[in-house]
Enzyme design. Structure first.
Site, mmCIF file in Angstrom:
data_model
loop_
_atom_site.group_PDB
_atom_site.id
_atom_site.type_symbol
_atom_site.label_atom_id
_atom_site.label_comp_id
_atom_site.label_asym_id
_atom_site.label_seq_id
_atom_site.Cartn_x
_atom_site.Cartn_y
_atom_site.Cartn_z
ATOM 1 N N ARG A 197 -33.394 -44.711 -53.370
ATOM 2 C CA ARG A 197 -32.501 -45.809 -53.789
ATOM 3 C C ARG A 197 -33.193 -46.846 -54.670
ATOM 4 O O ARG A 197 -32.720 -47.198 -55.742
ATOM 5 C CB ARG A 197 -32.014 -46.568 -52.551
ATOM 6 C CG ARG A 197 -30.829 -45.988 -51.896
ATOM 7 C CD ARG A 197 -30.311 -46.970 -50.854
ATOM 8 N NE ARG A 197 -29.398 -46.267 -49.984
ATOM 9 C CZ ARG A 197 -29.766 -45.601 -48.903
ATOM 10 N NH1 ARG A 197 -31.030 -45.582 -48.540
ATOM 11 N NH2 ARG A 197 -28.870 -44.958 -48.181
ATOM 12 N N ILE A 198 -34.314 -47.387 -54.146
ATOM 13 C CA ILE A 198 -34.970 -48.492 -54.864
ATOM 14 C C ILE A 198 -35.575 -47.986 -56.172
ATOM 15 O O ILE A 198 -35.431 -48.616 -57.229
ATOM 16 C CB ILE A 198 -36.044 -49.153 -53.970
ATOM 17 C CG1 ILE A 198 -35.384 -49.770 -52.725
ATOM 18 C CG2 ILE A 198 -36.812 -50.211 -54.741
ATOM 19 C CD1 ILE A 198 -36.366 -50.281 -51.676
ATOM 20 N N ASP B 25 -41.129 -36.582 -56.620
ATOM 21 C CA ASP B 25 -40.460 -36.662 -55.320
ATOM 22 C C ASP B 25 -40.163 -35.233 -54.884
ATOM 23 O O ASP B 25 -39.326 -34.561 -55.499
ATOM 24 C CB ASP B 25 -39.155 -37.475 -55.443
ATOM 25 C CG ASP B 25 -38.512 -37.753 -54.080
ATOM 26 O OD1 ASP B 25 -38.533 -36.850 -53.212
ATOM 27 O OD2 ASP B 25 -37.992 -38.866 -53.894
ATOM 28 N N ARG C 247 -45.219 -49.445 -48.849
ATOM 29 C CA ARG C 247 -45.958 -49.712 -47.613
ATOM 30 C C ARG C 247 -47.447 -49.607 -47.901
ATOM 31 O O ARG C 247 -47.884 -48.688 -48.616
ATOM 32 C CB ARG C 247 -45.592 -48.706 -46.508
ATOM 33 C CG ARG C 247 -44.250 -48.978 -45.830
ATOM 34 C CD ARG C 247 -44.281 -50.244 -44.956
ATOM 35 N NE ARG C 247 -43.011 -50.477 -44.305
ATOM 36 C CZ ARG C 247 -41.995 -51.164 -44.805
ATOM 37 N NH1 ARG C 247 -42.105 -51.724 -45.997
ATOM 38 N NH2 ARG C 247 -40.888 -51.333 -44.116
ATOM 39 N N ASP D 164 -47.632 -55.700 -53.163
ATOM 40 C CA ASP D 164 -46.822 -56.558 -52.287
ATOM 41 C C ASP D 164 -47.132 -56.244 -50.829
ATOM 42 O O ASP D 164 -46.774 -57.026 -49.945
ATOM 43 C CB ASP D 164 -45.327 -56.324 -52.555
ATOM 44 C CG ASP D 164 -44.441 -57.216 -51.690
ATOM 45 O OD1 ASP D 164 -44.648 -58.462 -51.733
ATOM 46 O OD2 ASP D 164 -43.566 -56.701 -50.972
ATOM 47 N N GLU E 287 -52.395 -55.753 -43.872
ATOM 48 C CA GLU E 287 -51.639 -57.002 -43.797
ATOM 49 C C GLU E 287 -51.359 -57.378 -42.338
ATOM 50 O O GLU E 287 -51.176 -56.489 -41.509
ATOM 51 C CB GLU E 287 -50.313 -56.890 -44.593
ATOM 52 C CG GLU E 287 -49.301 -55.906 -44.036
ATOM 53 C CD GLU E 287 -48.042 -55.782 -44.910
ATOM 54 O OE1 GLU E 287 -48.156 -55.421 -46.093
ATOM 55 O OE2 GLU E 287 -46.951 -56.047 -44.378
ATOM 56 N N HIS F 283 -45.840 -59.374 -48.925
ATOM 57 C CA HIS F 283 -44.735 -58.531 -48.448
ATOM 58 C C HIS F 283 -43.403 -59.302 -48.503
ATOM 59 O O HIS F 283 -42.742 -59.509 -47.476
ATOM 60 C CB HIS F 283 -45.000 -58.017 -47.024
ATOM 61 C CG HIS F 283 -44.213 -56.774 -46.712
ATOM 62 N ND1 HIS F 283 -44.668 -55.786 -45.879
ATOM 63 C CD2 HIS F 283 -42.984 -56.366 -47.138
ATOM 64 C CE1 HIS F 283 -43.756 -54.824 -45.789
ATOM 65 N NE2 HIS F 283 -42.728 -55.154 -46.547
HETATM 66 P P1 NAD Z 1 -35.230 -44.005 -49.829
HETATM 67 O O1 NAD Z 1 -35.271 -43.280 -48.534
HETATM 68 O O2 NAD Z 1 -33.929 -44.175 -50.531
HETATM 69 O O3 NAD Z 1 -36.218 -43.278 -50.851
HETATM 70 C C1 NAD Z 1 -37.483 -42.793 -50.509
HETATM 71 C C2 NAD Z 1 -37.758 -41.589 -51.392
HETATM 72 O O4 NAD Z 1 -39.099 -41.170 -51.147
HETATM 73 C C3 NAD Z 1 -36.838 -40.406 -51.076
HETATM 74 O O5 NAD Z 1 -36.208 -39.938 -52.258
HETATM 75 C C4 NAD Z 1 -37.792 -39.352 -50.508
HETATM 76 O O6 NAD Z 1 -37.411 -38.041 -50.849
HETATM 77 C C5 NAD Z 1 -39.104 -39.756 -51.170
HETATM 78 N N1 NAD Z 1 -40.271 -39.196 -50.509
HETATM 79 C C6 NAD Z 1 -40.433 -38.872 -49.203
HETATM 80 N N2 NAD Z 1 -41.647 -38.315 -49.015
HETATM 81 C C7 NAD Z 1 -42.264 -38.303 -50.237
HETATM 82 C C8 NAD Z 1 -43.537 -37.853 -50.699
HETATM 83 N N3 NAD Z 1 -44.421 -37.258 -49.871
HETATM 84 N N4 NAD Z 1 -43.844 -38.011 -52.002
HETATM 85 C C9 NAD Z 1 -42.957 -38.573 -52.860
HETATM 86 N N5 NAD Z 1 -41.729 -38.995 -52.482
HETATM 87 C C10 NAD Z 1 -41.399 -38.865 -51.183
HETATM 88 O O7 NAD Z 1 -35.931 -45.396 -49.579
HETATM 89 P P2 NAD Z 1 -35.841 -46.732 -50.443
HETATM 90 O O8 NAD Z 1 -34.704 -47.558 -49.972
HETATM 91 O O9 NAD Z 1 -35.937 -46.399 -51.882
HETATM 92 O O10 NAD Z 1 -37.170 -47.477 -49.958
HETATM 93 C C11 NAD Z 1 -38.443 -46.893 -50.200
HETATM 94 C C12 NAD Z 1 -39.487 -47.583 -49.342
HETATM 95 O O11 NAD Z 1 -39.633 -48.931 -49.786
HETATM 96 C C13 NAD Z 1 -39.121 -47.733 -47.852
HETATM 97 O O12 NAD Z 1 -39.550 -46.603 -47.110
HETATM 98 C C14 NAD Z 1 -39.834 -48.983 -47.409
HETATM 99 O O13 NAD Z 1 -41.016 -48.657 -46.723
HETATM 100 C C15 NAD Z 1 -40.179 -49.685 -48.714
HETATM 101 N N6 NAD Z 1 -39.595 -51.025 -48.789
HETATM 102 C C16 NAD Z 1 -40.406 -52.082 -49.025
HETATM 103 C C17 NAD Z 1 -39.882 -53.353 -49.106
HETATM 104 C C18 NAD Z 1 -40.751 -54.556 -49.408
HETATM 105 O O14 NAD Z 1 -40.339 -55.690 -49.157
HETATM 106 N N7 NAD Z 1 -41.927 -54.375 -49.979
HETATM 107 C C19 NAD Z 1 -38.506 -53.559 -48.919
HETATM 108 C C20 NAD Z 1 -37.686 -52.451 -48.693
HETATM 109 C C21 NAD Z 1 -38.245 -51.184 -48.631
#
Ligand code: NAD
Length: 320
Positions: A157-158, A177, A235, A259, A264, A282
């Site tokens: 998503r992000i 991915d 993360r 971030d 942390e 973060h």
């Molecule tokens: P999401 O589940 O929509 O997307 C994660 C993607 O990573 C998926 O498409 C998945 O197939 C892929 N993935 C899984 N294993 C993988 C690998 N070994 N190699 C490459 N890609 C792989 O999640 P999202 O909503 O996009 O969020 C992603 C991450 O961002 C979350 O898991 C969270 O830890 C982090 N996050 C951080 C903050 C922050 O404040 N810094 C905020 C929200 C989320």
């Protein structure tokens, strides 16, 4: 007896939004301190309060904590990542786990693009220089974003939102991915090694799992062109911090925009010494709008499950 909801910790000034949703539904809210307690302390509080529901921000909800709450029906993450919750234990004990998967897609993608622009335009570097009394435009080593290639690890998503925003700057975009087959028009899927070797900017957007721990290693960073930028808004544990410090020291990386850190809230002094390090505590998820949405939707999941309704975002699965 009213159902008890235990809010373990929170990354905002108070628990007012959660309290309103929980108490309006007729439940009781017990709130821990803002800063997360240790896993053992959380387990102790679960044993003491015997909650029907747990809401957690950063605090670890371990297998032991889940086992200590026989009344427990839901563990709701006030966030996206589930790496602080023992999801498999919860699942085996019929405890629902939920998150709020899409509340900060705009914010985190803005943060990633913001870091990229801060680096290409020297915003953080020159702000520090000017405040230190140095007015040195001739020292500028700035880049034109449209001539660069950005490599995105994890295309969920992000990341898709980051790619959409980066496309406006006309840079090349490659992604890695293992679970994505169709990245969309103008975006190339690559192997992880190829992504590192082709990218001027590498952006980490994958979740932290066993298979992504230290995925950004010394060896992978060495594949990058000299003088590039690493951005991690996902993360901390995905990136080997020692490898990043070494790459910054040698000049192989000219920037690391982080971030999140594996250590942390403690920040390694060797990282603080690096002028190429841009660090935020973060907060990529945070904005006035995202926090209200997160807190309200997280608490509403608890209300749904305690009323016997289905949650909107169940996460009882083995993480990839
Ligand atoms: P999401 O589940 O929509 O997307 C994660 C993607 O990573 C998926 O498409 C998945 O197939 C892929 N993935 C899984 N294993 C993988 C690998 N070994 N190699 C490459 N890609 C792989 O999640 P999202 O909503 O996009 O969020 C992603 C991450 O961002 C979350 O898991 C969270 O830890 C982090 N996050 C951080 C903050 C922050 O404040 N810094 C905020 C929200 C989320």
């Amino acid at each position: 007896m009213k159902n008890t909801v235990f809010l373990t910790d929170y990354a905002w000034p108070n628990d007012s939004v959660e309290r309103q949703v929980i108490e309006n539904a007729g439940f009781r809210l017990v709130t821990g301190p803002a800063d997360p307690l240790s896993a053992g302390e959380i387990e102790g509080l679960v044993r003491e309060h015997q909650p029907d529901a747990i809401m957690t921000c950063w605090a670890r909800v371990s297998s032991e904590a889940i086992a200590a709450g026989p009344n427990l029906r839901i563990v709701a993450r006030l966030g996206v990542g589930l790496d602080n919750i023992a999801v498999e234990t919860a699942t085996s004990r019929n405890v629902v786990v939920t998150n709020v998967p899409d509340y900060c897609v705009e914010e985190v993608s803005d943060h990633a693009v913001g870091f990229a622009l801060a680096w290409t335009r020297g915003l953080v570097h020159f702000d520090r220089e000017v405040k230190a009394g140095r007015w040195g435009p001739s020292s500028a080593k700035l880049r034109r974003l449209s001539t660069l290639t950005c490599g995105i690890i994890g295309f969920g998503r992000i990341a898709r939102m980051t790619a959409r925003k980066l496309a406006a700057f006309k840079c090349g975009i490659v992604v890695h991915d293992p679970y994505v087959k169709e990245p969309g028009e103008g975006i190339e899927l690559t192997s992880l090694d190829e992504l590192f070797s082709r990218s001027d900017i590498v952006i980490v957007h994958s979740p932290l799992t066993d298979s992504t721990h230290h995925l950004v290693s010394r060896e992978k960073l060495s594949l990058m062109k000299p003088g590039g930028l690493l951005i991690n808004v996902s993360r901390g544990g995905i990136v080997d911090t020692d490898a990043v410090v070494q790459a910054l020291r040698s000049g192989h990386l000219s920037g690391a925009a982080l971030d999140v850190l594996e250590s942390e809230p403690s920040v390694p002094p060797e990282l603080l010494e690096q002028s190429g390090a841009m660090l935020t505590p973060h907060v990529a998820f945070s904005s006035d709008a995202s926090l209200i949405e997160l807190r309200r939707r997280g608490a509403e999941e608890v209300v749904r499950v305690l009323r016997g309704e289905a949650p909107q975002n169940p996460c009882n699965r083995t993480t990839k």
